[in-house]
Design a protein around this motif. Structure first.
Motif, PDB file in Angstrom:
ATOM      1  N   LEU A  88       0.849  -1.184   0.000  1.00 31.94           N
ATOM      2  CA  LEU A  88       0.000   0.000   0.000  1.00 31.94           C
ATOM      3  C   LEU A  88       0.895   1.247   0.000  1.00 31.94           C
ATOM      4  O   LEU A  88       0.903   2.044   0.932  1.00 31.94           O
ATOM      5  CB  LEU A  88      -0.907  -0.024   1.241  1.00 31.94           C
ATOM      6  CG  LEU A  88      -2.017   1.019   1.320  1.00 31.94           C
ATOM      7  CD1 LEU A  88      -2.941   0.934   0.117  1.00 31.94           C
ATOM      8  CD2 LEU A  88      -2.823   0.826   2.604  1.00 31.94           C
ATOM      9  N   ASN A  89       1.694   1.395  -1.068  1.00 34.79           N
ATOM     10  CA  ASN A  89       2.682   2.474  -1.102  1.00 34.79           C
ATOM     11  C   ASN A  89       2.631   3.306  -2.373  1.00 34.79           C
ATOM     12  O   ASN A  89       3.592   3.967  -2.741  1.00 34.79           O
ATOM     13  CB  ASN A  89       4.091   1.904  -0.911  1.00 34.79           C
ATOM     14  CG  ASN A  89       4.459   0.902  -2.003  1.00 34.79           C
ATOM     15  OD1 ASN A  89       3.684   0.656  -2.929  1.00 34.79           O
ATOM     16  ND2 ASN A  89       5.643   0.331  -1.908  1.00 34.79           N
ATOM     17  N   VAL A  93       4.520 -11.496   2.777  1.00 33.18           N
ATOM     18  CA  VAL A  93       5.540 -10.467   2.952  1.00 33.18           C
ATOM     19  C   VAL A  93       4.856  -9.126   2.721  1.00 33.18           C
ATOM     20  O   VAL A  93       4.309  -8.882   1.645  1.00 33.18           O
ATOM     21  CB  VAL A  93       6.697 -10.643   1.958  1.00 33.18           C
ATOM     22  CG1 VAL A  93       7.763  -9.586   2.199  1.00 33.18           C
ATOM     23  CG2 VAL A  93       7.289 -12.035   2.055  1.00 33.18           C
ATOM     24  N   LEU A  94       4.879  -8.271   3.744  1.00 32.34           N
ATOM     25  CA  LEU A  94       4.086  -7.043   3.706  1.00 32.34           C
ATOM     26  C   LEU A  94       4.886  -5.841   4.168  1.00 32.34           C
ATOM     27  O   LEU A  94       5.826  -5.964   4.957  1.00 32.34           O
ATOM     28  CB  LEU A  94       2.870  -7.163   4.641  1.00 32.34           C
ATOM     29  CG  LEU A  94       1.738  -8.090   4.253  1.00 32.34           C
ATOM     30  CD1 LEU A  94       0.836  -8.298   5.448  1.00 32.34           C
ATOM     31  CD2 LEU A  94       0.960  -7.494   3.096  1.00 32.34           C
ATOM     32  N   GLY A  95       4.475  -4.677   3.701  1.00 34.18           N
ATOM     33  CA  GLY A  95       5.007  -3.436   4.230  1.00 34.18           C
ATOM     34  C   GLY A  95       3.863  -2.553   4.694  1.00 34.18           C
ATOM     35  O   GLY A  95       2.782  -2.560   4.099  1.00 34.18           O
ATOM     36  N   ASP A  96       4.075  -1.813   5.793  1.00 30.65           N
ATOM     37  CA  ASP A  96       3.066  -0.852   6.210  1.00 30.65           C
ATOM     38  C   ASP A  96       3.240   0.424   5.385  1.00 30.65           C
ATOM     39  O   ASP A  96       4.097   0.499   4.503  1.00 30.65           O
ATOM     40  CB  ASP A  96       3.151  -0.575   7.717  1.00 30.65           C
ATOM     41  CG  ASP A  96       4.540  -0.115   8.149  1.00 30.65           C
ATOM     42  OD1 ASP A  96       5.450  -0.057   7.287  1.00 30.65           O
ATOM     43  OD2 ASP A  96       4.725   0.182   9.339  1.00 30.65           O
ATOM     44  N   SER A  97       2.426   1.438   5.638  1.00 31.86           N
ATOM     45  CA  SER A  97       2.515   2.664   4.853  1.00 31.86           C
ATOM     46  C   SER A  97       2.046   3.852   5.696  1.00 31.86           C
ATOM     47  O   SER A  97       1.445   3.678   6.764  1.00 31.86           O
ATOM     48  CB  SER A  97       1.673   2.552   3.582  1.00 31.86           C
ATOM     49  OG  SER A  97       0.293   2.430   3.898  1.00 31.86           O
ATOM     50  N   VAL A 112      -0.313   9.583   7.593  1.00 36.17           N
ATOM     51  CA  VAL A 112      -1.292   8.797   8.360  1.00 36.17           C
ATOM     52  C   VAL A 112      -0.852   7.331   8.319  1.00 36.17           C
ATOM     53  O   VAL A 112      -0.891   6.688   7.274  1.00 36.17           O
ATOM     54  CB  VAL A 112      -2.713   8.945   7.779  1.00 36.17           C
ATOM     55  CG1 VAL A 112      -3.702   8.075   8.568  1.00 36.17           C
ATOM     56  CG2 VAL A 112      -3.144  10.405   7.790  1.00 36.17           C
ATOM     57  N   HIS A 113      -0.432   6.796   9.463  1.00 34.86           N
ATOM     58  CA  HIS A 113       0.132   5.454   9.477  1.00 34.86           C
ATOM     59  C   HIS A 113      -0.944   4.391   9.325  1.00 34.86           C
ATOM     60  O   HIS A 113      -1.955   4.389  10.039  1.00 34.86           O
ATOM     61  CB  HIS A 113       0.898   5.208  10.780  1.00 34.86           C
ATOM     62  CG  HIS A 113       1.578   3.880  10.812  1.00 34.86           C
ATOM     63  ND1 HIS A 113       1.393   2.963  11.817  1.00 34.86           N
ATOM     64  CD2 HIS A 113       2.448   3.296   9.935  1.00 34.86           C
ATOM     65  CE1 HIS A 113       2.122   1.886  11.570  1.00 34.86           C
ATOM     66  NE2 HIS A 113       2.766   2.051  10.448  1.00 34.86           N
ATOM     67  N   ILE A 114      -0.693   3.463   8.403  1.00 34.20           N
ATOM     68  CA  ILE A 114      -1.598   2.330   8.168  1.00 34.20           C
ATOM     69  C   ILE A 114      -0.816   1.049   8.473  1.00 34.20           C
ATOM     70  O   ILE A 114       0.025   0.618   7.681  1.00 34.20           O
ATOM     71  CB  ILE A 114      -2.094   2.286   6.704  1.00 34.20           C
ATOM     72  CG1 ILE A 114      -2.635   3.642   6.255  1.00 34.20           C
ATOM     73  CG2 ILE A 114      -3.131   1.181   6.544  1.00 34.20           C
ATOM     74  CD1 ILE A 114      -3.892   4.080   6.952  1.00 34.20           C
TER      75      ILE A 114
END
Length: 454
Positions: free
Chosen positions: A276-277, A393-397, A402-404
């Motif tokens: 989600l980037n 394998v995931l990344g936050d955003s 606004v942190h998700i």
């Protein structure tokens, strides 16, 4: 040339003793932070045939197969198979695999990488014939390159583009089986960025003076690449258990749609979904699709690729297509707390958008992403056996700051669809190299493994 095949095979065998080809070396302890990156794949046979930085390390799939004790007869699923990392590892290990991919060009790359059943003598003869034609070319007789879109012309000198076009046309005219032609076309595809004078690495093509680099001769780069790919086939065929036949099914379809897979038939699912980037996965392959004639314009890319992918970039957003409350009722039904938190953050993004110059639709991007990923979770849960796992394998955003926490929210959605437990294992931090950008948020991001247990 009499005896040339024998001398070539001898040379190949000698080169295969180099450490460069040894992908079974023990994983260094520090390499855990690279499991979510494509870095390991750049040195690994087959995996390196197409540089796709959005991918993850083949070592992760190897470790999961070993840890879960998968053997011939077991099935592994990757709902975002991309350029085929999971499928390639599974095939070499003799494990059955199903890979799903909506991007038609990337699906084609995976299909070529996963076909190893060549008549190697025939492939070798065709390769030598092709190389000989390229080196004997009369450049006063080659065709025009006017057919290519402007982006392609910006990436090469006129002479080098003419050579690339000549390679392409020679491949199409070569008298060989279709699978061999695809093999040569993939070698040419990888050559496109190697030979370019433009900044052609990750994430986007950058045909500008600022990003310009040294151009490589296209004929030389292609011949080197196609021979390296041939050697890779010898490597995997030499160490693969040829008496074990495994199935490798690559389905060109939407990961949100019902899978043509029996319920509770999969032993392990592993994937790296779109992050989600705001990374436009359709634009990543624009140069390749333009050059090979798959598309000619931004509109073609949108219709053939961008509109078929799950929402992960603002370039996919048409605000008129979303309702006033963009987060779906399905999300609220399976995870009320996540729905409440996401709704609040989506509202924050909507308000911040009004005051930002770019007015990017991060609010709808976030809503669309979780709406879509929920459907993927439902499908994977349905086909997994009880007691098996889904590893992501995931990344936050943090769009507009606004942190998700993507991995946490997907874990909670997983519980809502029936998974009994989830665990999050951080792999590395992300985004440090963008710290100089005054437009970027100050939230430290990370990459993690999310494991959902059925």
């Amino acid at each position: 040339m009499p005896g040339s095949d024998d001398r070539y095979e001898s040379c190949v065998r000698e080169q295969l003793t180099f450490d460069f080809y040894d992908t079974r070396a023990p994983v260094r302890e520090s390499s855990a932070e690279r499991l979510g990156t494509f870095q390991d794949n750049l040195r690994a046979p087959i995996h390196r045939w197409f540089k796709y930085p959005a991918g993850f390390s083949y070592r992760l799939v190897e470790a999961l197969i070993d840890d879960r004790g998968l053997v011939p007869g077991n099935w592994i699923l990757d709902p975002f198979v991309g350029c085929g990392t999971t499928a390639v590892v599974a095939k070499e290990r003799g494990v059955n695999s199903i890979g799903i991919e909506a991007h038609p060009f990337v699906w084609w790359v995976a299909r070529v990488k996963c076909f190893w059943e060549y008549d190697m003598s025939s492939l070798h003869r065709s390769m030598l014939t092709l190389i000989r034609h390229l080196h004997q070319a009369r450049w006063d007789e080659v065709g025009t390159v006017d057919k290519y879109p402007a982006l392609v012309h910006k990436c090469y000198s006129p002479a080098n583009l003419q050579k690339l076009d000549f390679i392409r046309e020679t491949i199409y005219q070569l008298d060989c089986p279709d699978e061999e032609r695809d093999f040569f076309l993939l070698a040419l595809t990888d050559t496109l960025r190697t030979a370019s004078r433009a900044g052609a690495g990750w994430p986007y093509i950058a045909p500008s003076k600022y990003h310009e680099k040294q151009e490589r001769d296209a004929i030389e780069a292609f011949c080197q690449q196609v021979q390296a790919m041939y050697k890779d086939l010898l490597v995997v065929q030499g160490r693969r258990q040829l008496h074990v036949r495994s199935e490798c099914l690559l389905l060109q379809m939407d990961a949100r749609d019902p899978y043509p897979v029996e319920p509770e038939s999969i032993d392990l699912a592993v994937t790296s979904p779109p992050y989600l980037n705001n990374y436009d996965y359709a634009d990543r392959t624009r140069l390749e699709m333009y050059f090979l004639g798959w598309a000619r314009s931004w509109r073609d890319i949108t219709e053939q690729v961008r509109d078929r992918l799950i929402v992960a970039a603002t370039t996919q957003i048409r605000r008129s297509a979303f309702p006033d409350h963009p987060l779906s009722d399905d999300v609220r039904e399976v995870a009320p707390r996540v729905y409440a938190e996401l709704s609040d953050k989506i509202h924050q993004l909507e308000e911040r958008r009004r005051h930002k110059g770019g007015k990017k639709s991060y609010d709808l991007m976030v809503a669309g992403y979780f709406n879509d990923m929920l459907q993927v979770l439902k499908q994977v849960y349905r086909v997994l056996k009880k007691g098996s796992e889904f590893v992501l394998v995931l990344g936050d955003s943090a769009p507009y700051g606004v942190h998700i926490p993507t991995e946490e929210y997907l874990g909670e959605l997983g519980l809502g669809v029936g998974f009994r437990e989830y665990r999050i294992q951080p792999l590395r931090t992300r985004g440090e190299k963008w710290g100089h950008n005054p437009q970027r948020h100050k939230v430290m991001l990370k990459e993690s493994l999310l494991t959902l247990f059925k």
